[in-house]
Design an enzyme around this catalytic site. Sequence first.
Site, short mmCIF file in Angstrom:
data_model
loop_
_atom_site.label_atom_id
_atom_site.label_comp_id
_atom_site.label_asym_id
_atom_site.label_seq_id
_atom_site.Cartn_x
_atom_site.Cartn_y
_atom_site.Cartn_z
N LYS A 98 80.68 73.56 52.32
CA LYS A 98 79.91 74.51 51.51
C LYS A 98 79.76 75.81 52.28
CE LYS A 98 78.36 71.85 47.99
NZ LYS A 98 78.44 72.22 46.57
N LYS A 194 83.52 65.99 36.90
CA LYS A 194 82.32 65.23 37.19
C LYS A 194 82.04 64.34 35.99
CE LYS A 194 79.84 68.29 40.27
NZ LYS A 194 80.60 69.50 40.60
MG MG Z 1 81.19 72.79 43.41
#
Ligand code: MG
Length: 296
Positions: A98, A194
């Site tokens: 990230k 997802k």
């Molecule tokens: Mg993402």
Amino acid sequence: MRWQDGLQGYADLHPWTDLGDLPLAEELARIHDERWTPLSHSSLQLARRDAEARWAQRNLLPSPPGMKNNALVTSPAVLTSDFLHALKIQHFDTLKIKLGRDLKSEMAQLKVLEHTSWKLRFDFNGMLDESSYADFMAALSPAVREQIEYVEDPCAYDPAVWKRLHKWAPLALDQHLNLALTHGKPACDVLILKPAKNAVAETMQFAQTHGCGVTVTSYMDHAVGVVHALSIAEDLKKEYGDLILQSGCLTHRRFHKDEFTRQLSWEGPCVLPVPGVGVGFDTLLEGLPWQPLTGR
Ligand code: MG
């Protein structure tokens, strides 16, 4: 969820309101009224999948597991050679990092990856704009750049902008996937699927039509959702082969342990079936204080 045919199955529903999801109370009220949202629609589908596996006395995860997961690195500040060595001996080969909070120090922290065998996935959560992303990539060490498998959501999805940014590294689309599915050719190489939020069949059809790779990830949600996502990933891998890339479902370790996550066990990047049928957790799930949904 219980159906009229007598089947009963489980799924979780974990809204992230700061990512634009409705608050949980609103989701529940809408389920009661059968007004489905992307999240509740997915939960319903996954619960049915679990119900059918429970009925057939089948666990939804294969043994031994076939699907590897990337290691999630929430900040490049933790990247030290000791940290990387510990992951390597557990047979991880891909890092999802990230980025985007402090580009300058992050750039320096990524140096430790130079000339290593790590495959890299960067995720900016759409926080940059076109020029800051281009500047970052231009300044990044070419050795690190070559290790990038893809960059996820460098900035908000805009096909024209993403086409220009494509020269730096392959791009992966996460946050605005549902929006992109309704348009034509996407300006990305990889779709982040997802199962907690995206329709699996539609996403796969879109990926095949446009030649995109697919990474299945959990929704940073309950262990039940983690197992559901992994089980979808395993099934898609069997059906679509190389189109399905390494998954990103090992997210429960970012949270405090609970009685559910304590039942998850893994060998390095692979999660083992949870004892029981369907997604597992049979006794724990039966023991929860279930309540019927009521309207507003
Ligand atoms: Mg993402």
